[in-house]
Design a protein around this motif. Structure first.
Motif, PDB file in Angstrom:
ATOM      1  N   HIS A   1      15.565  -4.305  -4.731  1.00 19.08           N
ATOM      2  CA  HIS A   1      15.239  -2.697  -4.464  1.00 19.08           C
ATOM      3  C   HIS A   1      15.188  -2.054  -5.694  1.00 19.08           C
ATOM      4  CE1 HIS A   1      16.321  -2.486   0.105  1.00 19.08           C
ATOM      5  NE2 HIS A   1      15.361  -3.168  -0.049  1.00 19.08           N
ATOM      6  N   ARG A   2      16.345  -2.641  -6.798  1.00 16.46           N
ATOM      7  CA  ARG A   2      16.188  -1.764  -7.833  1.00 16.46           C
ATOM      8  C   ARG A   2      14.959  -1.888  -8.774  1.00 16.46           C
ATOM      9  NH1 ARG A   2      19.754   1.276  -9.147  1.00 16.46           N
ATOM     10  NH2 ARG A   2      21.971   1.205  -8.410  1.00 16.46           N
ATOM     11  N   ARG A   3      14.407  -3.415  -8.583  1.00 13.96           N
ATOM     12  CA  ARG A   3      12.879  -3.414  -9.196  1.00 13.96           C
ATOM     13  C   ARG A   3      12.017  -2.648  -8.478  1.00 13.96           C
ATOM     14  NH1 ARG A   3      14.490  -9.482  -9.615  1.00 13.96           N
ATOM     15  NH2 ARG A   3      12.637  -9.853  -8.278  1.00 13.96           N
ATOM     16  N   ILE A   4      12.047  -2.550  -7.375  1.00 10.34           N
ATOM     17  CA  ILE A   4      11.201  -1.766  -6.961  1.00 10.34           C
ATOM     18  C   ILE A   4      11.246  -0.169  -7.208  1.00 10.34           C
ATOM     19  CG2 ILE A   4      10.053  -0.603  -4.606  1.00 10.34           C
ATOM     20  CD1 ILE A   4      11.176  -3.311  -3.199  1.00 10.34           C
ATOM     21  N   LEU A   5      12.521   0.367  -7.275  1.00 17.61           N
ATOM     22  CA  LEU A   5      12.859   1.598  -8.090  1.00 17.61           C
ATOM     23  C   LEU A   5      12.297   1.815  -9.274  1.00 17.61           C
ATOM     24  CD1 LEU A   5      14.320   4.120  -7.579  1.00 17.61           C
ATOM     25  CD2 LEU A   5      16.417   2.942  -8.330  1.00 17.61           C
ATOM     26  N   SER A   6      12.443   0.662 -10.279  1.00 18.71           N
ATOM     27  CA  SER A   6      11.984   0.674 -11.411  1.00 18.71           C
ATOM     28  C   SER A   6      10.444   1.148 -11.584  1.00 18.71           C
ATOM     29  CB  SER A   6      12.177  -0.545 -12.415  1.00 18.71           C
ATOM     30  OG  SER A   6      11.393  -1.686 -11.886  1.00 18.71           O
ATOM     31  N   GLY A   7       9.666   0.564 -10.651  1.00 22.32           N
ATOM     32  CA  GLY A   7       8.405   1.180 -10.354  1.00 22.32           C
ATOM     33  C   GLY A   7       8.052   2.558 -10.499  1.00 22.32           C
ATOM     34  N   PHE A   8       9.099   3.173  -9.419  1.00 22.39           N
ATOM     35  CA  PHE A   8       8.823   4.747  -9.389  1.00 22.39           C
ATOM     36  C   PHE A   8       9.439   5.140 -10.730  1.00 22.39           C
ATOM     37  CE2 PHE A   8       8.861   3.940  -4.779  1.00 22.39           C
ATOM     38  CZ  PHE A   8       7.975   5.193  -4.323  1.00 22.39           C
ATOM     39  N   GLN A   9      10.354   4.957 -11.392  1.00 20.35           N
ATOM     40  CA  GLN A   9      11.019   5.574 -12.350  1.00 20.35           C
ATOM     41  C   GLN A   9       9.845   5.447 -13.580  1.00 20.35           C
ATOM     42  OE1 GLN A   9      14.529   3.375 -12.343  1.00 20.35           O
ATOM     43  NE2 GLN A   9      15.570   4.933 -11.742  1.00 20.35           N
TER      44      GLN A   9
ATOM     45  N   MET B   1       0.957  -1.238  -0.040  1.00 19.46           N
ATOM     46  CA  MET B   1       0.045   0.132   0.101  1.00 19.46           C
ATOM     47  C   MET B   1       0.993   1.059  -0.002  1.00 19.46           C
ATOM     48  SD  MET B   1      -2.571   1.286   2.812  1.00 19.46           S
ATOM     49  CE  MET B   1      -3.576  -0.364   2.889  1.00 19.46           C
ATOM     50  N   ALA B   2       2.010   1.119   0.777  1.00 21.05           N
ATOM     51  CA  ALA B   2       2.819   2.397   0.782  1.00 21.05           C
ATOM     52  C   ALA B   2       3.500   2.600  -0.340  1.00 21.05           C
ATOM     53  CB  ALA B   2       3.633   1.945   2.169  1.00 21.05           C
ATOM     54  N   VAL B   3       3.987   1.596  -0.871  1.00 20.22           N
ATOM     55  CA  VAL B   3       4.678   2.054  -2.472  1.00 20.22           C
ATOM     56  C   VAL B   3       3.805   2.457  -3.360  1.00 20.22           C
ATOM     57  CG1 VAL B   3       4.921  -0.414  -3.284  1.00 20.22           C
ATOM     58  CG2 VAL B   3       6.678   1.289  -3.658  1.00 20.22           C
ATOM     59  N   ALA B   4       2.646   1.838  -3.635  1.00 16.81           N
ATOM     60  CA  ALA B   4       1.771   2.484  -4.542  1.00 16.81           C
ATOM     61  C   ALA B   4       1.425   3.901  -4.331  1.00 16.81           C
ATOM     62  CB  ALA B   4       0.396   1.411  -4.335  1.00 16.81           C
ATOM     63  N   LEU B   5       1.193   4.192  -3.031  1.00 19.09           N
ATOM     64  CA  LEU B   5       0.758   5.645  -2.839  1.00 19.09           C
ATOM     65  C   LEU B   5       1.828   6.472  -3.063  1.00 19.09           C
ATOM     66  CD1 LEU B   5      -1.301   5.252   0.601  1.00 19.09           C
ATOM     67  CD2 LEU B   5      -2.419   5.940  -1.542  1.00 19.09           C
ATOM     68  N   ALA B   6       3.271   6.054  -2.424  1.00 22.69           N
ATOM     69  CA  ALA B   6       4.089   6.904  -2.631  1.00 22.69           C
ATOM     70  C   ALA B   6       4.520   7.118  -4.395  1.00 22.69           C
ATOM     71  CB  ALA B   6       5.360   5.990  -2.178  1.00 22.69           C
ATOM     72  N   VAL B   7       4.537   6.079  -5.002  1.00 23.04           N
ATOM     73  CA  VAL B   7       4.597   6.423  -6.524  1.00 23.04           C
ATOM     74  C   VAL B   7       3.824   7.433  -6.951  1.00 23.04           C
ATOM     75  CG1 VAL B   7       4.131   5.344  -8.760  1.00 23.04           C
ATOM     76  CG2 VAL B   7       5.504   4.010  -6.990  1.00 23.04           C
ATOM     77  N   GLN B   8       2.410   7.594  -6.509  1.00 21.15           N
ATOM     78  CA  GLN B   8       1.560   8.495  -7.085  1.00 21.15           C
ATOM     79  C   GLN B   8       1.711   9.877  -6.278  1.00 21.15           C
ATOM     80  OE1 GLN B   8      -2.469   6.679  -7.277  1.00 21.15           O
ATOM     81  NE2 GLN B   8      -1.605   5.072  -6.136  1.00 21.15           N
ATOM     82  N   ARG B   9       2.148   9.970  -4.979  1.00 23.17           N
ATOM     83  CA  ARG B   9       2.236  11.134  -4.318  1.00 23.17           C
ATOM     84  C   ARG B   9       3.440  11.895  -4.244  1.00 23.17           C
ATOM     85  NH1 ARG B   9      -1.900   9.203   0.811  1.00 23.17           N
ATOM     86  NH2 ARG B   9      -3.762   9.039  -0.618  1.00 23.17           N
ATOM     87  N   ASP B  10       4.366  11.052  -4.472  1.00 24.17           N
ATOM     88  CA  ASP B  10       5.838  11.473  -4.331  1.00 24.17           C
ATOM     89  C   ASP B  10       6.889  10.832  -5.215  1.00 24.17           C
ATOM     90  OD1 ASP B  10       8.145  12.801  -3.197  1.00 24.17           O
ATOM     91  OD2 ASP B  10       8.375  11.572  -1.601  1.00 24.17           O
ATOM     92  N   PRO B  11       6.631  11.161  -6.575  1.00 21.98           N
ATOM     93  CA  PRO B  11       7.231  10.510  -7.368  1.00 21.98           C
ATOM     94  C   PRO B  11       8.757  10.864  -7.579  1.00 21.98           C
ATOM     95  CG  PRO B  11       5.820  12.120  -8.260  1.00 21.98           C
ATOM     96  CD  PRO B  11       5.455  11.911  -6.973  1.00 21.98           C
ATOM     97  N   SER B  12       9.115  12.043  -7.141  1.00 24.08           N
ATOM     98  CA  SER B  12      10.420  12.334  -6.915  1.00 24.08           C
ATOM     99  C   SER B  12      11.318  11.600  -6.059  1.00 24.08           C
ATOM    100  CB  SER B  12      10.487  13.709  -6.656  1.00 24.08           C
ATOM    101  OG  SER B  12       9.857  14.022  -5.405  1.00 24.08           O
ATOM    102  N   ALA B  13      10.735  10.610  -5.344  1.00 22.94           N
ATOM    103  CA  ALA B  13      11.191  10.025  -3.991  1.00 22.94           C
ATOM    104  C   ALA B  13      12.212   8.997  -4.779  1.00 22.94           C
ATOM    105  CB  ALA B  13      10.493   9.138  -3.324  1.00 22.94           C
TER     106      ALA B  13
END
Length: 224
Positions: free
Chosen positions: A187-195, A100-112
């Motif tokens: 961790h890099r795969r999680i990061l790819s979701g952000f990017q 839940m946290a990572v899905a919200l963070a991608v939407q609310r804090d993409p620069s993270a």
């Protein structure tokens, strides 16, 4: 002289005082497994080990009991031992919250993603130096930075509450072959979701990352 110490040394209620420092040091000893699961914790021995009186040791043990990192049997404390079932329970709860946290963070804090990428780079450096304490601290920082980016104070508090036991599980897992390399790759795969700005991909990668801990443990009795 017994337990007598100057007030500045025995008061753990003051931020930055000896008690606070001792609490941080003992927590690090537990989560890194230098104080192994099941280790008896005796006030006199700990006072000698850390060069303090018994008073801050006693107060620190009480705090660690509240943290859930030690348990108590009568007058005696010991480092907790997490069973495979308890690790599984922790991971199932963590999966629900962190996805839940990572899905919200991608939407609310993409620069993270910039901060997360820097943390991964520092993890790679810690791995190269075989600095397991630094590696695990950065592992926790990676996940808590995502929780911060979610922009949900209640969710972040829940993840912070789980943090200490998660650190203990990390200490248990890091002894497995290639574990550090695997963590960085996940961790890099999680990061790819952000990017990519894709909360579903980020959540799926987080789910895989957390389930990898459970996958290495025996299945509960009665399951296929």
């Amino acid at each position: 002289m017994g337990d007598s110490q100057p007030a500045a040394l025995s008061g753990s209620g003051q931020p930055g005082g000896l008690g606070q420092d001792l609490h941080a040091r003992m927590k690090a000893e537990i989560t890194s497994l230098r104080l192994a699961p099941g280790t008896p914790l005796q006030e006199v021995a700990l006072a000698q080990r850390f060069g303090v009186s018994r008073t801050p040791v006693r107060e620190t043990l009480q705090r660690l009991l509240r943290d859930g990192l030690v348990d108590r049997h009568g007058r005696f404390y010991r480092v907790i031992t997490l069973t495979d079932g308890e690790v599984r329970d922790l991971c199932e709860l963590r999966e629900a919250l962190e996805c839940m946290a990572v899905a919200l963070a991608v939407q609310r804090d993409p620069s993270a993603h910039e901060a997360l990428e820097a943390l991964i780079a520092r993890q790679e450096d810690a791995r190269a130096r075989n600095d397991l304490d630094a590696f695990n601290d950065l592992d926790g920082a990676f996940h808590l930075r995502i929780a911060e980016g979610a922009g949900n104070a209640a969710l972040r508090r829940q993840l912070e509450t789980l943090h200490d036991k998660v650190c203990l599980v990390r200490g248990m897992e890091q002894r497995r072959p290639h574990w550090l390399t695997r963590v960085i790759a996940e961790h890099r795969r999680i990061l790819s979701g952000f990017q990519r700005g894709d909360p579903e991909i980020a959540a799926a990668e987080m789910r895989y990352h957390i389930r990898s801990v459970v996958a290495l443990r025996p299945a509960p009795a009665g399951t296929a």
